[in-house]
Design an enzyme around this catalytic site. Structure first.
Site, PDB file in Angstrom:
ATOM      1  N   ARG C 297       0.799  -1.221   0.000  1.00 21.14           N
ATOM      2  CA  ARG C 297       0.000   0.000   0.000  1.00 21.14           C
ATOM      3  C   ARG C 297       0.835   1.277   0.000  1.00 21.14           C
ATOM      4  NH1 ARG C 297      -0.357  -0.986   5.419  1.00 21.14           N
ATOM      5  NH2 ARG C 297       0.639   0.727   6.478  1.00 21.14           N
ATOM      6  N   ARG C 434       0.794   2.816  11.752  1.00 21.16           N
ATOM      7  CA  ARG C 434      -0.141   2.035  12.560  1.00 21.16           C
ATOM      8  C   ARG C 434      -0.645   0.844  11.766  1.00 21.16           C
ATOM      9  NH1 ARG C 434      -5.703   1.600  12.599  1.00 21.16           N
ATOM     10  NH2 ARG C 434      -5.962   3.364  11.190  1.00 21.16           N
TER      11      ARG C 434
END
Ligand SMILES: Cc1cc2nc3c(=O)[nH]c(=O)nc-3n(C[C@H](O)[C@H](O)[C@H](O)COP(=O)(O)OP(=O)(O)OC[C@H]3O[C@@H](n4cnc5c(N)ncnc54)[C@H](O)[C@@H]3O)c2cc1C
Ligand code: HEM
Ligand code: SF4
Ligand code: SF4
Ligand code: FES
Lengths: 284, 282, 647
Positions: C297, C434
């Site tokens: 990503r 995160r």
């Protein structure tokens, strides 16, 4: 297909048709009810707003806030409204759009005003006191959740093992009910739910479909059941489920498709049984 | 609001449920029964035994069909009037209707119809339930006042209703004249049409909502199916109600009177001689 | 005990968990929130919440593994003790939520169902339909309401936190304003917990809710609280650009065969379905033949960004590319992706089964936040363990050892004694990046575990601050407020001083300079731009002088505070000359542990109005840093791990 589903399907088709004929680069007229505060008179103001692709009511309100000039050139104050997630999950932005209650963040202009000069009217919800402009105070809605003790009475927040096991079907039933975002659409559309500004009367006025449904949700939980009797007492009293007149508007306007009328039937049954049981056992 | 509302609040659940119950039993059941009786003025024509007690001469004069219709209807009325504890039944009924109506008005006033904005079918039915309730009050009051209490000043005829001449006196009360119909008669007939239609709707829709109130129908499909049943029942009752009205409207009062006289003669009851009604002043 | 109250600012997951825990221990709580707590931003979270569970455990997973994944995912920037403790608590937190009635999805047998999420090979993510955050928030909202009826929690909803009040170096209360009546008031408390969430709005449009300005955190920072790792802001690769907000589009769309492309011709205005295959530029497939559209990503994010921002090839000249599913069977799509495609249709008004979606990366989560302290627990090995390998036995002591000393009064306390930071506003757990489904956990963990620390702290707090301190604080806030209101009439009508304009320029600048790809010169340019905006803000002109429910005022005030945070984000980003986690410097593309195995700590300098940045070594005694590759050689595993990692 149920009548509610048929209605939704019909409305969806209508919106889709509007989308298909929406003109690019158009401006639409926003007619907004303005009110400076509680007890102040309200007035209509109109604004001409250029529409971008994908515009929704909130993005247009933002545009108006940044350019607070009415259609006849009068400088005015930026309109006030309530919003949060902009994803139709927080319930904050509920208002009456073109005469019907719904969330404004998910209200696409293409679906409501597809042509140049089309009008969109914005009004605050009528069943709650207005704070300012389109912002209303929905404290009574949350108070209703207290009335039905809409919580699971756990012993403490310390580790005491897992919760009760549950079948996937039962989980689905609870999940559907648990999606209620306290938006108040069901109350705005309900002919039995009327504005009540006097807080001392809240506990006796109609509690509303959302809270009846929440009572059902918590009565369905193994531990939540401990308070079932108290919830049913509340629902039996004045302002409880008996005050529902079965107009069934609530279920039609609920954005989360919560089966409110089923909950009303279920709580009707539960209060019936509860009344008979407590008559014979003498226990509440 | 004082003690009234205090009492109300303490017994809210009971009052709510009694209200719902009273609409069905005794009021609803009575209504069904009443409409069954009344519709014999139309459907009596299939009752071939009804003309047994009518003199052949009379039959010749009024026709077999009228004889059967009036005969059946009068038979039913007489049957009711000879029931034991009639007063008790009547009092229960009046009390129930008064209770249901007073509470009904109170409950109806807690809501605010919004069909203009939410023009859904269910919502219309909700509003109509209230509207028909109000209509029923006026209608029932008029119905009882003119026929039971003999307040003929509100009636297009001076002649009070009589249970021994049930068909003829009622037909008069409806139309004001023996044959045809006058202006007052039209008004009253229309009022009857509206009133009885409203009452039937109110009962049928009330049965539908009562099932939710009591929790008999919960799922949407159960509510829908029960809705069909209620609609069917409502349609049946509507048919009865309208056919009774038509039956009375299409009745020659003098013919009916002749039949009634024969019936009573056969039955051995004494009936005051009533003269044929004068031709109405057109 | 009469005045021994605790103030909790913020009613998201973190604030509510803290309120419940503190109220339960008998301490009265005053809970402040700008929105009814049930409408807090936490309601938006969809994916789920991570925790070790029995099934995973029997496959070799453990709390320690969860800890290790979180550290690894965060590129070793997080201090390690609190993360270990959080991972240890996770299963217990799930159990508790379960007891509270959260309708977690179930297996046939009635156990809680699990799903696979980014950053792990084990199913460890618990979920409740597609609205896990909402369901968790509601469960805590219900418990809070219960305490509210018992009089143990007092809610101040539609109240905005303005400033922390300190006396002799300790936090003794807050100043807050009623957003309806505009009344400004001081509230006393023995301790204050900040749980005010993230600051996505600093970047203009983001996936965050409209109240996520970071204003509250900024005020604490301006009052002297240190701010940790401000430059660490997570960008989600696929969001739906919108006029008002960027809504999350799950990465499963790429997983199901979605192709990313732009027209080869700049400014091609044709309907995408009419553009022939050879005139489409499938830039991911072209640049990464092996991975194609399912590149990790961060790469996807960078490439999409590059094509639009640097090459100006975005669809319709805007920052957006096509995510195309139209080559797939519509019925198949409905079965596989029904829910998320409906969201797209609902908000864009276009059916993605037949028209390619337009998407763009969006700012999603702030790893940085108020800097907090802690006391380590008894699991405190002398030397860090080398990298833990999935499924290998966990260190013996870690099984029973504590990462934190439970109840130590400084746990998650900011640099201002008595002022705590919980949830997204706390910088502590996620390092430089995160992991998906870890945020909800950290919020609830903070509230439950460190709520105990707050209770312990106030036991020792006896003395009362004099009334004058509070009066002065109110006076000071009132003066700022009056100055803003007065600006309405004295307006020149110049757009440059319009708060909405300033906020827009701030968002645009921050998005362009400090999101996906950063460079030194661009950051410097942005710092200058923020400086200019700050100057303009000094002469800001309000659009509404109303003394009743003045939303413009609240927004304007937050804009000023966002500028301060933006400055910290940029300066820390400029000084961190390395790439780590979400922070990618094109001019320093590698992680540099020798120089930057350090937390950046920003302190507000009241003299200059700017940020002073200091780098403090990361406390990493448990595991050693290792290269963060996610096993790049293995294509299959790669995609599995990265899909949905950031939702
Ligand atoms: C679209 C989206 C999807 C996500 N999905 C996931 C997921 O699947 N799993 C996961 O783990 N995480 C997810 N996250 C991240 C996670 O949702 C958030 O990090 C988390 O909810 C933050 O919670 P919080 O309690 O810290 O703050 P919030 O929920 O943001 O609450 C902040 C509170 O502070 C109050 N507040 C703010 N400012 C003030 C002020 N000045 N005065 C008074 N009150 C104030 C607000 O009113 C609010 O009550 C997602 C985030 C987004 C945006
Ligand atoms: C013709 C005689 C009447 C019959 C047969 C009748 C029957 C019924 C029935 C069966 C119900 C359903 C109860 C439920 O939903 O639980 C009902 C409801 C109701 N009736 Fe009647 N009723 C009659 C007259 C009246 C009158 C005169 C009024 C006065 C206005 C009235 C007002 C109402 C109202 C308001 C309700 C709805 C109560 C609610 O759902 O809250 N009714 N009636
Ligand atoms: S069914 Fe009941 S709660 Fe729902 S709209 Fe009708 S009256 Fe209101
Ligand atoms: S039940 Fe539906 S309409 Fe009513 S408050 Fe809940 S979500 Fe809104
Ligand atoms: S802003 Fe949350 S529902 Fe519209």
């Amino acid at each position: 297909m149920s009548s509610t589903e048929a209605l939704r399907e019909h409305e969806a088709q209508e919106r889709k048709a509007n989308r298909a004929r929406a003109k690019a680069g158009r401006s639409v007229i926003f007619k907004i009810i303005r009110c400076d505060g509680p007890g102040k008179p309200s007035r209509w103001e109109s604004f001409k707003v250029p529409v971008e692709p994908g515009s929704n009511v909130i993005s247009c309100l933002k545009w108006i806030a940044a350019n607070p000039v009415t259609i006849d050139g009068k400088q005015t104050t930026p309109p006030v409204w309530d919003s949060g997630c902009l994803e139709e999950v927080c319930g904050a932005c509920t208002m009456v759009i073109n005469g019907k209650v719904r969330q404004s963040c998910s209200c696409l202009i293409d679906e409501y005003a597809p042509l140049e000069g089309d009008t969109i009217t914005l009004e605050p919800m009528s069943k709650f006191p207005v704070v300012r402009d389109l912002w209303v105070d929905r404290a009574r809605l949350f108070n209703a959740l207290k009335r039905v003790k809409a919580w699971v009475p756990i012993d403490s927040t310390y580790a005491q093992g897992a919760g009760p096991k549950e079948s996937p079907e039962h989980q689905q039933t609870r999940y559907r009910l648990s999606e209620c975002m306290s938006c108040g659409c069901c109350l705005e559309a309900c002919p039995q739910y009327n504005i009540e500004e006097d807080e001392s009367k809240w506990d006796e006025s109609f509690i509303g479909a959302h809270a009846i449904s929440q009572a059902r949700l918590f009565n369905e939980h193994e531990t939540g059941k401990r308070l079932k009797g108290e919830r049913l007492e509340e629902l039996s009293d004045k302002g409880g489920v008996g005050d529902c007149g079965n107009a069934q508007n609530c279920v039609k306007v609920c954005p989360k498709h919560i089966p409110l009328t089923e909950s009303i039937g279920a709580m009707g049954r539960a209060t019936t049984i509860h009344a008979i049981a407590s008559f014979f056992t003498g226990k509440k | 609001m004082g003690n009234d509302s205090g009492f109300m609040n303490r017994h809210y659940f009971l009052l709510r449920r009694l209200h719902s119950l009273s609409g069905i039993l005794p009021i609803g059941v009575f209504l069904i029964n009443h409409l069954l009786t009344n519709s014999t003025i139309a459907w009596g024509l299939v009752n071939s035994r009804a003309s047994e007690n009518v003199a052949p001469g009379t039959i010749e004069q009024v026709g077999e069909m009228t004889a059967r219709r009036v005969g059946t209807f009068q038979h039913e009325v007489t049957f009711i009037n000879e029931m034991p504890f009639l007063v008790l039944i009547e009092v229960t009924l009046w009390v129930s209707i008064a209770f249901h109506a007073i509470l009904g008005v109170y409950f109806a006033r807690t809501g605010k119809s919004n069909t203009a904005r939410y023009a859904y079918q269910d919502n219309w039915r909700y509003s109509l339930q209230r509207l028909t309730g109000y209509i029923a009050i006026f209608y029932i009051f008029y119905h009882v006042a003119t026929l039971r209490w003999g307040w003929t000043f509100m009636s297009p005829t001076d002649e009070p209703w009589s249970h021994s001449q049930a068909a003829s006196t009622f037909s008069l009360a409806l139309r004001g004249q023996a044959q045809g119909i006058g202006f007052g008669g039209i008004l009253v007939s229309l009022f009857y049409f509206v009133g009885v239609t409203a009452s039937v709707y109110h009962l049928a829709n009330g049965l539908w909502t009562a099932a939710i109130t009591w929790g008999l129908t919960i799922s949407e499909s159960a509510q829908r199916r029960w809705g069909y049943v209620c609609a069917g029942l409502g349609a049946g009752l509507m048919l009865m109600a309208w056919s009774s009205l038509i039956g009375f409207l299409l009745l020659d009062v003098n013919h009916a009177r002749a039949v009634e006289a024969d019936m009573h003669a056969a039955h051995g009851t004494h009936v005051e001689t009533t003269l044929p009604v004068a031709e109405a002043d057109h | 005990m009469s005045d021994n109250r605790v103030i909790v600012v913020g009613g998201g997951l973190a604030g509510l968990a803290a309120s419940v825990r503190i109220a339960e221990s008998g301490v009265p709580v005053d809970l402040f929130s700008m929105v009814p707590v049930k409408r807090s931003h936490s309601v938006c979270a969809q994916g789920g919440i991570n925790a070790c569970n029995e099934i995973a455990r029997q496959q070799g997973y453990s709390e320690y593994e969860h800890f290790d994944e979180t550290i690894y995912g965060g590129d070793f920037l997080a201090d390690q003790h609190p993360v270990l403790e959080m991972a240890n608590w996770a299963p217990k937190i799930i159990d508790l939520l379960d007891r509270m009635g959260v309708p977690f999805n179930r297996t046939h047998e009635g156990f809680r169902d699990l799903r696979l999420f980014g950053g792990s090979l084990f199913k460890r993510t618990h979920f409740a339909g597609a609205t896990t955050g909402q369901q968790l928030l509601y469960a805590l909202d219900e418990q809070t309401r219960r305490y509210e009826t018992e009089g143990k929690v007092t809610k101040y909803e539609f109240w905005e936190f303005l400033w922390p009040i300190t006396h002799e170096g300790r936090c003794v209360g807050i100043v807050a304003q009623d957003m309806r009546t505009m009344q400004i008031r001081a509230f006393r408390a023995s301790a204050v917990v900040m749980a005010t969430g993230g600051c996505g709005l600093v970047f203009g449009k983001s996936t965050n809710s409209v109240i996520c300005t970071g204003g509250a955190a900024s005020r604490c920072y301006q009052a002297g609280a240190a701010y940790g790792n401000p430059e660490m802001v997570q960008v989600h690769p696929t969001a739906i650009p919108g006029a008002d907000k960027l809504r999350l589009m799950s990465e499963s769309a790429r997983g199901e065969g979605g192709r990313v492309w732009v027209p080869r011709k700049k400014g091609d205005t044709r309907n995408p379905v009419d553009i022939p295959e050879e005139e489409r530029w499938y830039f991911l497939e072209e640049r990464y033949p092996a991975y194609g559209n399912i590149v990790p990503r961060d790469i996807a994010t960078r490439e999409i960004f590059d094509v639009c921002v640097n090459e100006g090839m975005g669809v319709d000249g805007q920052n957006q590319v096509y995510l195309d599913l139209t080559h797939r069977d519509p019925d198949y799509l409905t079965v596989k992706l029904g829910g998320i495609l409906d969201i797209y249709e609902k908000f864009v008004g276009v059916d993605p089964r037949f028209t390619p979606m337009k998407i763009f990366p969006a700012v999603h989560y702030s790893m940085g936040g108020l800097w907090t302290d802690y006391t380590p627990g008894d699991y405190n090995p002398d030397a860090p363990k080398p990298g833990h390998k999935s499924g290998s036995p966990i260190p013996v002591d870690a099984q029973k050892g504590h990462g934190l000393t439970i109840g130590a009064t400084n746990n998650m306390m900011t640099s201002i004694p008595g002022l705590y930071a919980f949830g997204e506003v706390n910088f502590a757990y996620h390092g430089a990046n995160r992991l998906g489904a870890n945020a909800l956990l950290s919020c609830i963990f903070d509230g439950l575990c460190n709520g105990v620390s707050v209770v312990n702290y106030i036991k020792d707090v006896k003395e009362e601050a004099p009334q004058g301190v509070f009066d002065e604080a109110v006076r000071s806030e009132q003066a700022k407020h009056d100055k803003l209101v007065a600006s309405t009439s004295g307006g020149t009508g110049d757009k440059a001083y319009n708060p909405y304009q300033i906020a827009k320029e701030l968002g645009d600048e921050m998005t362009a300079a400090s999101t996906v790809v950063k460079t030194g010169p661009r950051l410097e340019q942005a710092i200058a731009k923020i400086g200019e905006l700050m100057q303009r803000f000094g002469k800001v002109e309000l659009g509404d002088a109303a003394s009743w429910t003045n939303q413009s005022l609240s927004f304007t005030r937050a804009t000023g505070d966002m500028l301060k945070i933006a400055d910290a984000i940029l300066r820390a980003g400029l000084l961190r000359e390395e790439s780590r986690g979400a922070h990618f410097r094109k001019d320093f593309p590698e992680r540099d542990d020798s120089r930057f195995f350090k937390t950046s700590v920003a302190r507000y300098n009241p003299e200059t109005g700017k940020s002073d940045i200091e780098f403090v070594p990361v406390k990493a005694p448990l595991v050693e840093p290792r290269a963060r590759t996610y096993g790049k050689s293995d294509t299959k595993k790669e995609t599995k791990e990265t899909a949905a990692a950031a939702s």
